[in-house]
Design a protein around this motif. Structure first.
Motif, PDB file in Angstrom:
ATOM      1  N   PHE A 199      58.967  10.415  36.113  1.00 22.93           N
ATOM      2  CA  PHE A 199      59.187   9.005  35.756  1.00 22.93           C
ATOM      3  C   PHE A 199      59.881   8.761  34.416  1.00 22.93           C
ATOM      4  O   PHE A 199      60.262   7.626  34.144  1.00 22.93           O
ATOM      5  CB  PHE A 199      57.844   8.256  35.722  1.00 22.93           C
ATOM      6  N   SER A 200      59.995   9.769  33.561  1.00 25.22           N
ATOM      7  CA  SER A 200      60.562   9.563  32.215  1.00 25.22           C
ATOM      8  C   SER A 200      60.052   8.274  31.558  1.00 25.22           C
ATOM      9  O   SER A 200      60.841   7.390  31.199  1.00 25.22           O
ATOM     10  CB  SER A 200      62.092   9.516  32.264  1.00 25.22           C
ATOM     11  N   PRO A 201      58.745   8.145  31.406  1.00 27.57           N
ATOM     12  CA  PRO A 201      58.229   6.898  30.836  1.00 27.57           C
ATOM     13  C   PRO A 201      58.514   6.784  29.344  1.00 27.57           C
ATOM     14  O   PRO A 201      58.888   7.754  28.690  1.00 27.57           O
ATOM     15  CB  PRO A 201      56.718   7.004  31.076  1.00 27.57           C
ATOM     16  N   ASP A 202      58.309   5.597  28.802  1.00 25.40           N
ATOM     17  CA  ASP A 202      58.455   5.379  27.364  1.00 25.40           C
ATOM     18  C   ASP A 202      57.134   5.566  26.631  1.00 25.40           C
ATOM     19  O   ASP A 202      57.114   5.813  25.436  1.00 25.40           O
ATOM     20  CB  ASP A 202      59.002   3.970  27.121  1.00 25.40           C
ATOM     21  N   LEU A 203      56.042   5.396  27.365  1.00 25.89           N
ATOM     22  CA  LEU A 203      54.721   5.539  26.728  1.00 25.89           C
ATOM     23  C   LEU A 203      53.665   5.837  27.785  1.00 25.89           C
ATOM     24  O   LEU A 203      53.680   5.241  28.866  1.00 25.89           O
ATOM     25  CB  LEU A 203      54.352   4.219  26.009  1.00 25.89           C
ATOM     26  N   PHE A 204      52.759   6.764  27.445  1.00 26.40           N
ATOM     27  CA  PHE A 204      51.550   6.961  28.252  1.00 26.40           C
ATOM     28  C   PHE A 204      50.374   6.362  27.486  1.00 26.40           C
ATOM     29  O   PHE A 204      50.239   6.593  26.272  1.00 26.40           O
ATOM     30  CB  PHE A 204      51.203   8.453  28.405  1.00 26.40           C
ATOM     31  N   VAL A 205      49.517   5.655  28.207  1.00 22.38           N
ATOM     32  CA  VAL A 205      48.258   5.183  27.614  1.00 22.38           C
ATOM     33  C   VAL A 205      47.132   5.817  28.430  1.00 22.38           C
ATOM     34  O   VAL A 205      47.164   5.811  29.655  1.00 22.38           O
ATOM     35  CB  VAL A 205      48.142   3.645  27.684  1.00 22.38           C
ATOM     36  N   VAL A 206      46.162   6.382  27.717  1.00 20.48           N
ATOM     37  CA  VAL A 206      45.063   7.084  28.390  1.00 20.48           C
ATOM     38  C   VAL A 206      43.762   6.298  28.223  1.00 20.48           C
ATOM     39  O   VAL A 206      43.266   6.135  27.115  1.00 20.48           O
ATOM     40  CB  VAL A 206      44.893   8.508  27.807  1.00 20.48           C
ATOM     41  N   GLY A 207      43.250   5.810  29.354  1.00 16.67           N
ATOM     42  CA  GLY A 207      42.011   5.037  29.326  1.00 16.67           C
ATOM     43  C   GLY A 207      40.902   5.754  30.079  1.00 16.67           C
ATOM     44  O   GLY A 207      41.005   6.938  30.397  1.00 16.67           O
ATOM     45  N   GLY A 208      39.849   4.994  30.383  1.00 10.98           N
ATOM     46  CA  GLY A 208      38.653   5.599  30.984  1.00 10.98           C
ATOM     47  C   GLY A 208      37.674   5.903  29.861  1.00 10.98           C
ATOM     48  O   GLY A 208      38.080   6.026  28.696  1.00 10.98           O
ATOM     49  N   GLY A 209      36.398   6.042  30.208  1.00  8.78           N
ATOM     50  CA  GLY A 209      35.346   6.234  29.201  1.00  8.78           C
ATOM     51  C   GLY A 209      35.642   7.379  28.240  1.00  8.78           C
ATOM     52  O   GLY A 209      35.390   7.286  27.036  1.00  8.78           O
ATOM     53  N   VAL A 210      36.249   8.455  28.761  1.00  3.72           N
ATOM     54  CA  VAL A 210      36.478   9.640  27.930  1.00  3.72           C
ATOM     55  C   VAL A 210      37.540   9.392  26.851  1.00  3.72           C
ATOM     56  O   VAL A 210      37.683  10.189  25.917  1.00  3.72           O
ATOM     57  CB  VAL A 210      36.837  10.851  28.838  1.00  3.72           C
ATOM     58  N   SER A 211      38.271   8.284  26.965  1.00  2.09           N
ATOM     59  CA  SER A 211      39.310   8.035  25.948  1.00  2.09           C
ATOM     60  C   SER A 211      38.678   7.806  24.565  1.00  2.09           C
ATOM     61  O   SER A 211      39.356   7.930  23.550  1.00  2.09           O
ATOM     62  CB  SER A 211      40.220   6.876  26.354  1.00  2.09           C
ATOM     63  N   LYS A 212      37.382   7.506  24.544  1.00  2.94           N
ATOM     64  CA  LYS A 212      36.671   7.427  23.253  1.00  2.94           C
ATOM     65  C   LYS A 212      36.758   8.758  22.507  1.00  2.94           C
ATOM     66  O   LYS A 212      36.703   8.819  21.301  1.00  2.94           O
ATOM     67  CB  LYS A 212      35.171   7.181  23.488  1.00  2.94           C
ATOM     68  N   GLN A 213      36.834   9.840  23.298  1.00  5.52           N
ATOM     69  CA  GLN A 213      36.882  11.176  22.685  1.00  5.52           C
ATOM     70  C   GLN A 213      38.303  11.754  22.705  1.00  5.52           C
ATOM     71  O   GLN A 213      38.480  12.968  22.756  1.00  5.52           O
ATOM     72  CB  GLN A 213      35.930  12.112  23.442  1.00  5.52           C
TER      73      GLN A 213
END
Ligand code: BGC
Length: 252
Positions: A199-213
């Motif tokens: 996809f050649s994205p411009d940004l990845f955002v990582v969510g879900g409960g584990v994103s706290k860590q």
């Protein structure tokens, strides 16, 4: 022309959480209520919980957005990878609107999180293609291009090295197999490199409960694309669902 409020409900495997959302701020305008998800989470049982939940906010009459962890097309749930199979084929917009007497709009959980992160969170003001992923029981994904959501991308089910990606790289795989952060990060590396290639994205955002860590695993990844933790954390689902409902009603 902003409706300032809509009601957001996040339907998850363990809890169903909801609150009125101030769409100007992207935040709850009253304290959130959480009710345990029924052991048998059929559409009918879940609808009963929604009625109970909405009854805690008698002053709210705004449209209601609800997240569902599956493909949703025109209000009808099409897949159920991690929920009761009875959901497949359920016209959830109709069922929930009839049960609650409110205008209810159902949206995929990761798509809701994606809308919220792009409007209020980690991808605010980002142009181009943002891919928001949620790492939980499964892997959810949202593709948002210049602020417009392309729904139901389901990138957690990409087949990578002969496996359904979420079986190997979701947070549930880390827990189930008791993987170290570095071992899990290798799997995430494979996953996000594949997304990058496709996809050649411009940004990845990582969510879900584990994103706290996220400090435990994001620095271990080597990608060309910037990758950042989600900002709305636990609230992204409900806030995004409320935003979705308001958009569907032409109010936001
Ligand atoms: C489902 C997606 C959902 C994701 C996160 C996947 O198994 O297929 O629809 O967004 O889990 O809950």
């Amino acid at each position: 022309m902003t409706s300032t409020h809509a009601f957001g409900i996040d339907f998850g495997g363990t809890g169903i959480k909801g609150a009125p959302v101030d769409l100007g701020k992207g935040d709850f305008s009253a304290e959130r209520v959480r009710i345990k998800t029924p052991a048998k989470s059929t559409p009918k049982n879940v609808a009963e919980v929604f009625v109970e939940l909405l009854a805690s906010f008698p002053e709210s009459t705004d449209p209601v957005g609800v997240t569902v962890p599956g493909v949703v097309r025109h209000g009808v749930v099409r897949t159920a990878a991690n929920i009761d199979e009875e959901w497949i084929g359920t016209d959830a917009d109709k069922l929930f609107s009839e049960a609650t007497g409110r205008e209810v709009h159902v949206v995929n959980d990761a798509d809701a999180a994606g809308l919220a992160e792009v409007r209020y969170g980690a991808a605010r003001d980002q142009r181009g293609l943002v891919i928001v992923t949620t790492l939980g029981t499964g892997i959810g994904s949202a593709l948002v291009y210049d602020g417009v959501l392309v729904p139901n991308s389901e990138l957690g089910h990409l087949e990578i090295d002969g496996h359904d990606a979420e079986r190997r790289a979701a947070n549930s795989a880390r827990e189930r197999e008791d993987l170290s952060w570095s071992h899990w990060a290798k799997r995430l590396q494979r996953y996000y490199s594949t997304l990058e290639q496709l996809f050649s994205p411009d940004l990845f955002v990582v969510g879900g409960g584990v994103s706290k860590q996220s400090a435990q695993f994001l620095p271990l990844l080597d990608l060309e694309t910037k990758i950042v933790p989600a900002q709305l954390r636990n609230d992204a689902g409900a806030v995004g669902a409320a935003l979705y409902a308001a958009e569907r009603e032409g109010r936001s």
